[in-house]
Design a protein around this motif. Structure first.
Motif, PDB file in Angstrom:
ATOM      1  N   ALA A 172      -5.050  72.293  -3.758  1.00 32.53           N
ATOM      2  CA  ALA A 172      -5.462  73.171  -4.855  1.00 32.53           C
ATOM      3  C   ALA A 172      -4.933  74.587  -4.663  1.00 32.53           C
ATOM      4  O   ALA A 172      -4.519  75.245  -5.636  1.00 32.53           O
ATOM      5  CB  ALA A 172      -6.987  73.188  -4.962  1.00 32.53           C
ATOM      6  N   ARG A 173      -4.918  75.069  -3.419  1.00 29.49           N
ATOM      7  CA  ARG A 173      -4.454  76.429  -3.164  1.00 29.49           C
ATOM      8  C   ARG A 173      -2.981  76.587  -3.541  1.00 29.49           C
ATOM      9  O   ARG A 173      -2.553  77.675  -3.917  1.00 29.49           O
ATOM     10  CB  ARG A 173      -4.651  76.800  -1.687  1.00 29.49           C
ATOM     11  CG  ARG A 173      -6.093  76.971  -1.290  1.00 29.49           C
ATOM     12  CD  ARG A 173      -6.252  77.343   0.179  1.00 29.49           C
ATOM     13  NE  ARG A 173      -5.816  78.717   0.457  1.00 29.49           N
ATOM     14  CZ  ARG A 173      -5.909  79.290   1.657  1.00 29.49           C
ATOM     15  NH1 ARG A 173      -6.402  78.603   2.680  1.00 29.49           N
ATOM     16  NH2 ARG A 173      -5.496  80.535   1.837  1.00 29.49           N
TER      17      ARG A 173
ATOM     18  N   ALA B 205       4.162  67.941 -13.575  1.00 30.59           N
ATOM     19  CA  ALA B 205       3.307  69.104 -13.827  1.00 30.59           C
ATOM     20  C   ALA B 205       3.826  70.398 -13.215  1.00 30.59           C
ATOM     21  O   ALA B 205       3.439  71.487 -13.645  1.00 30.59           O
ATOM     22  CB  ALA B 205       1.890  68.825 -13.305  1.00 30.59           C
ATOM     23  N   HIS B 206       4.723  70.272 -12.221  1.00 33.22           N
ATOM     24  CA  HIS B 206       5.151  71.462 -11.491  1.00 33.22           C
ATOM     25  C   HIS B 206       6.685  71.519 -11.428  1.00 33.22           C
ATOM     26  O   HIS B 206       7.304  70.862 -10.581  1.00 33.22           O
ATOM     27  CB  HIS B 206       4.548  71.461 -10.089  1.00 33.22           C
ATOM     28  CG  HIS B 206       3.058  71.399 -10.079  1.00 33.22           C
ATOM     29  ND1 HIS B 206       2.262  72.504 -10.314  1.00 33.22           N
ATOM     30  CD2 HIS B 206       2.208  70.358  -9.887  1.00 33.22           C
ATOM     31  CE1 HIS B 206       0.993  72.148 -10.268  1.00 33.22           C
ATOM     32  NE2 HIS B 206       0.928  70.859 -10.011  1.00 33.22           N
ATOM     33  N   PRO B 207       7.301  72.309 -12.297  1.00 34.11           N
ATOM     34  CA  PRO B 207       8.766  72.383 -12.347  1.00 34.11           C
ATOM     35  C   PRO B 207       9.397  72.863 -11.038  1.00 34.11           C
ATOM     36  O   PRO B 207      10.567  72.548 -10.769  1.00 34.11           O
ATOM     37  CB  PRO B 207       9.021  73.390 -13.477  1.00 34.11           C
ATOM     38  CG  PRO B 207       7.767  73.398 -14.293  1.00 34.11           C
ATOM     39  CD  PRO B 207       6.657  73.125 -13.331  1.00 34.11           C
TER      40      PRO B 207
ATOM     41  N   SER C 218      -2.381  77.615  -7.970  1.00 38.06           N
ATOM     42  CA  SER C 218      -2.135  79.043  -7.812  1.00 38.06           C
ATOM     43  C   SER C 218      -1.149  79.534  -8.865  1.00 38.06           C
ATOM     44  O   SER C 218      -0.298  78.795  -9.351  1.00 38.06           O
ATOM     45  CB  SER C 218      -1.580  79.311  -6.412  1.00 38.06           C
ATOM     46  OG  SER C 218      -1.098  80.630  -6.299  1.00 38.06           O
ATOM     47  N   ASP C 219      -1.275  80.820  -9.211  1.00 38.00           N
ATOM     48  CA  ASP C 219      -0.334  81.439 -10.147  1.00 38.00           C
ATOM     49  C   ASP C 219       0.944  81.882  -9.445  1.00 38.00           C
ATOM     50  O   ASP C 219       1.912  82.278 -10.102  1.00 38.00           O
ATOM     51  CB  ASP C 219      -0.988  82.658 -10.817  1.00 38.00           C
ATOM     52  CG  ASP C 219      -2.146  82.263 -11.723  1.00 38.00           C
ATOM     53  OD1 ASP C 219      -2.114  81.139 -12.258  1.00 38.00           O
ATOM     54  OD2 ASP C 219      -3.077  83.083 -11.891  1.00 38.00           O
TER      55      ASP C 219
ATOM     56  N   SER D 122       0.370  81.132   1.778  1.00 37.10           N
ATOM     57  CA  SER D 122       1.020  82.429   1.591  1.00 37.10           C
ATOM     58  C   SER D 122       2.530  82.308   1.452  1.00 37.10           C
ATOM     59  O   SER D 122       3.195  83.276   1.070  1.00 37.10           O
ATOM     60  CB  SER D 122       0.690  83.356   2.769  1.00 37.10           C
ATOM     61  OG  SER D 122       1.332  82.922   3.952  1.00 37.10           O
ATOM     62  N   ALA D 123       3.096  81.146   1.755  1.00 37.54           N
ATOM     63  CA  ALA D 123       4.550  80.973   1.699  1.00 37.54           C
ATOM     64  C   ALA D 123       5.034  80.896   0.255  1.00 37.54           C
ATOM     65  O   ALA D 123       4.363  80.331  -0.612  1.00 37.54           O
ATOM     66  CB  ALA D 123       4.950  79.697   2.441  1.00 37.54           C
ATOM     67  N   ASN D 124       6.208  81.471  -0.003  1.00 36.88           N
ATOM     68  CA  ASN D 124       6.798  81.329  -1.339  1.00 36.88           C
ATOM     69  C   ASN D 124       7.896  80.276  -1.366  1.00 36.88           C
ATOM     70  O   ASN D 124       8.534  80.064  -2.389  1.00 36.88           O
ATOM     71  CB  ASN D 124       7.315  82.670  -1.866  1.00 36.88           C
ATOM     72  CG  ASN D 124       8.363  83.281  -0.961  1.00 36.88           C
ATOM     73  OD1 ASN D 124       8.857  82.639  -0.033  1.00 36.88           O
ATOM     74  ND2 ASN D 124       8.703  84.530  -1.228  1.00 36.88           N
ATOM     75  N   GLU D 125       8.116  79.623  -0.206  1.00 38.80           N
ATOM     76  CA  GLU D 125       9.054  78.503  -0.136  1.00 38.80           C
ATOM     77  C   GLU D 125       8.583  77.553   0.958  1.00 38.80           C
ATOM     78  O   GLU D 125       8.273  77.976   2.066  1.00 38.80           O
ATOM     79  CB  GLU D 125      10.464  78.985   0.173  1.00 38.80           C
ATOM     80  CG  GLU D 125      11.492  77.870   0.277  1.00 38.80           C
ATOM     81  CD  GLU D 125      12.897  78.395   0.519  1.00 38.80           C
ATOM     82  OE1 GLU D 125      13.628  77.780   1.326  1.00 38.80           O
ATOM     83  OE2 GLU D 125      13.263  79.425  -0.082  1.00 38.80           O
ATOM     84  N   ILE D 126       8.500  76.265   0.636  1.00 42.08           N
ATOM     85  CA  ILE D 126       8.100  75.257   1.605  1.00 42.08           C
ATOM     86  C   ILE D 126       9.140  74.145   1.602  1.00 42.08           C
ATOM     87  O   ILE D 126       9.433  73.560   0.554  1.00 42.08           O
ATOM     88  CB  ILE D 126       6.707  74.671   1.289  1.00 42.08           C
ATOM     89  CG1 ILE D 126       5.640  75.777   1.382  1.00 42.08           C
ATOM     90  CG2 ILE D 126       6.373  73.527   2.241  1.00 42.08           C
ATOM     91  CD1 ILE D 126       4.239  75.304   1.025  1.00 42.08           C
TER      92      ILE D 126
END
Length: 287
Positions: free
Chosen positions: A160-161, A203-205, A165-166, A107-111
């Motif tokens: 994967a979560r 794969a993930h900017p 995720s979008d 649920s976090a938008n920053e890790i």
């Protein structure tokens, strides 16, 4: 159901209810109609900014088909969420604590994550995971423990979560130089692991992985780990401190999380740049 301060306990209950609702295939409107509330109130409940009575909680669990030990655990979460508590160190002693950790993480938008001597779990390749679990066999669990596959599946599901995720989120990891050269499993495993990190970066900017050299000084978190989850406008940060062989601690007091974030940012500044870190990871793959 009233508006409440998003304490750690309320956030954990809300995230658990969101997962159970998703598993049951029920939209938020169904829960709202059941409790005779607006859908907005269900959103607030699942975000940890609304309270819920025990009677309402029972209705939701019946609707979601939750029974047995899991139901008992969620009911206890409901009791904890209704208590008036000061922010403090929280130790999750209830069953399935690992699942609530995964809910919080997703649920976090920053890790922001720093760990010494080992590649962080979210960056681990499957072969590296197996090597990590193999080291623990016969100590933290028996070698013939039938939960081995579950541990592997759980860690892959966590990845994967986040990565499938979008949801847009900022991911910052600092790995230590020694973790890239550790003898984990075999040279082939370590080569695969380094290449796995490089593929994730490509794969993930929003993912940044930086390396902290062994000779870096000073390191305010030497010998430990820092995991801080940010939630933007949805709530205050929560920090996590892993423990070996026992329950781990969560921190949501602003004084604690601010200090831990300060320590992470210090480590972030001391680590190699993004480009230099990539070169070191590529070098470890070739070695």
């Amino acid at each position: 159901m009233g508006v409440a301060r998003p304490t750690f306990e309320r956030r954990q209950l809300g995230l658990t209810l969101r997962r159970l609702r998703d598993q049951a295939g029920k939209p938020q409107q169904v829960a709202a109609d059941l409790l005779k509330k607006t859908r907005t109130r269900i959103v607030q409940l699942e975000d940890g900014t609304a309270t819920i009575s025990i009677e309402e909680l029972v209705k939701l669990l019946d609707c979601y088909g939750v029974s047995g030990a899991e139901r008992k655990t969620v009911m206890e979460l409901g009791v904890q969420a209704r208590r008036r508590q000061k922010r403090r160190v929280h130790v999750d002693h209830l069953p399935d604590a690992y699942q609530r950790f995964a809910d919080l993480e997703a649920s976090a938008n920053e890790i922001n994550w720093f760990e010494t001597g080992i590649i962080p779990g979210l960056l681990q390749s499957p072969a590296y995971m197996r090597a990590v679990f193999a080291e623990c066999e016969g100590v933290w669990w028996e070698a013939d423990d039938d939960q081995g596959r579950d541990r592997l599946a759980y860690r892959i599901e966590r990845q994967a979560r986040l990565f499938e995720s979008d949801m847009r989120r900022i991911l910052r990891f600092v790995v230590t130089e020694d973790s890239l050269h550790a003898n984990m499993g075999s040279p082939g495993v370590m080569k695969e692991q380094s290449n796995h990190i490089l593929s994730l970066i490509d794969a993930h900017p929003d993912l940044t992985v930086r390396v902290l050299r062994n000779d870096t000084y000073p390191n305010p978190a030497r010998g430990g780990g820092l995991w801080i989850f940010g939630f933007g406008e949805r709530g205050t940060p929560v920090a996590y401190s892993p423990a070996i062989g026992g329950p781990s601690a969560y921190y949501d007091d602003e004084a604690d999380t601010s200090r831990m974030l300060q320590a992470f940012y210090r480590i972030w500044e001391l680590s190699l740049s993004r480009r230099e870190s990539r070169r070191m990871i590529e070098s470890s793959a070739k070695e």
